[in-house]
Motif scaffolding. Structure first.
Motif, short mmCIF file in Angstrom:
data_model
loop_
_atom_site.label_atom_id
_atom_site.label_comp_id
_atom_site.label_asym_id
_atom_site.label_seq_id
_atom_site.Cartn_x
_atom_site.Cartn_y
_atom_site.Cartn_z
N TYR A 149 11.92 23.93 -18.72
CA TYR A 149 11.41 24.00 -17.06
C TYR A 149 11.64 22.30 -17.57
N ALA A 150 11.04 21.77 -16.87
CA ALA A 150 10.91 20.26 -16.61
C ALA A 150 9.12 20.17 -17.43
N LEU A 151 8.69 20.39 -17.54
CA LEU A 151 7.13 20.50 -17.98
C LEU A 151 7.60 21.79 -19.38
N ASP A 152 6.24 21.74 -20.46
CA ASP A 152 6.04 22.13 -21.23
C ASP A 152 4.95 23.41 -20.71
N LEU A 190 5.52 20.40 -2.90
CA LEU A 190 5.64 19.90 -3.93
C LEU A 190 5.41 19.85 -5.72
N LEU A 191 4.60 20.87 -5.44
CA LEU A 191 4.52 20.78 -7.03
C LEU A 191 5.79 21.80 -7.46
N ALA A 192 5.94 22.62 -7.19
CA ALA A 192 7.30 22.65 -7.43
C ALA A 192 8.10 21.91 -7.78
N SER A 193 8.62 21.75 -6.62
CA SER A 193 9.76 20.31 -7.09
C SER A 193 9.16 19.81 -8.44
N THR A 194 8.18 20.09 -8.39
CA THR A 194 8.10 19.09 -10.21
C THR A 194 7.95 19.40 -11.99
N LEU A 195 7.86 21.01 -11.06
CA LEU A 195 8.23 21.93 -12.45
C LEU A 195 8.96 22.80 -12.84
N PHE A 196 10.26 23.31 -11.23
CA PHE A 196 10.97 23.98 -11.14
C PHE A 196 12.02 23.02 -10.38
N PRO A 197 12.86 21.88 -11.40
CA PRO A 197 13.46 20.48 -10.25
C PRO A 197 15.13 21.02 -9.95
#
Length: 203
Positions: A149-152, A190-197
């Protein structure tokens, strides 16, 4: 006509404790006031719980059983990592909204002056939640053919846990007037768009 089931005295005590914590935010609950709320003497309380700390432990046990039992059901019902994370966090915030008194316990507000062991127990509650979210993300990466995913996963799990815990603190700070779910759908999007782009177009 069926007889009404009698609620065990131990359960009545825990319900009264949760109610007193909700109705008296910021105050310490004494065994004397709790006994009055239940309608029994302090001595009667101690026949069911060895100490006030044991009563708080009973509320923590209830929170753990309620939340993590339902989390196991969520994991069985859904495979998608984003859906799992969304459902788990919503579950925690809904539990907090419905149980203001227990929220005080989980956040340590009601445990000021109590034993360090109780603070450790509630710390373990959130650590367990964060570990579960991390595991969901790692399993999601495996299902995604190993693509990360986008982040660890550890950072993402910590971010989600921190957001949920922060909303619970806001709920407590507002004297239970601002629901932790008040803006949840927007916050999660908003959070999901970052974590699961990679999932964003499907929303």
């Amino acid at each position: 006509m069926s007889k009404q089931t009698k609620v065990p005295r131990r359960q009545l005590i825990l319900e009264a404790l949760a109610r007193e914590l909700e109705q008296n935010p910021g105050d310490r609950i004494t065994t004397a006031s709790l006994g009055r709320a239940v309608g029994v003497s302090e001595a009667a309380l101690y026949r069911h719980f060895a100490s006030k700390a044991k009563m708080f432990e009973g509320l923590i046990d209830f929170a753990e059983e309620s939340v993590f039992l339902r989390i196991n059901q969520i994991l069985k019902e859904h495979e998608d990592a984003e859906t799992r994370c969304a459902q788990i966090l919503y579950l925690l915030l809904l539990f907090s909204e419905r149980n203001p008194g227990i929220t005080r316990v989980l956040l340590g507000d009601a445990l000021v002056g109590e034993t360090e062991r109780l603070l450790s127990r509630v710390g373990q509650f959130f650590e367990r939640l964060e570990t579960q979210l991390k595991q969901v993300l790692r399993e999601g990466e495996l299902r995604n053919e190993g693509r990360p995913y986008a982040l660890d996963s550890a950072i993402s799990a910590n971010m989600m846990t921190s957001l949920a815990e922060g909303l619970m603190h806001q709920y407590l700070r507002s004297r239970f007037n601002i629901s932790p779910l008040q803006h949840w759908q927007t916050q999660w999007s908003l959070l999901a768009s970052t974590l699961f782009p990679n999932n964003a177009p499907d929303r």
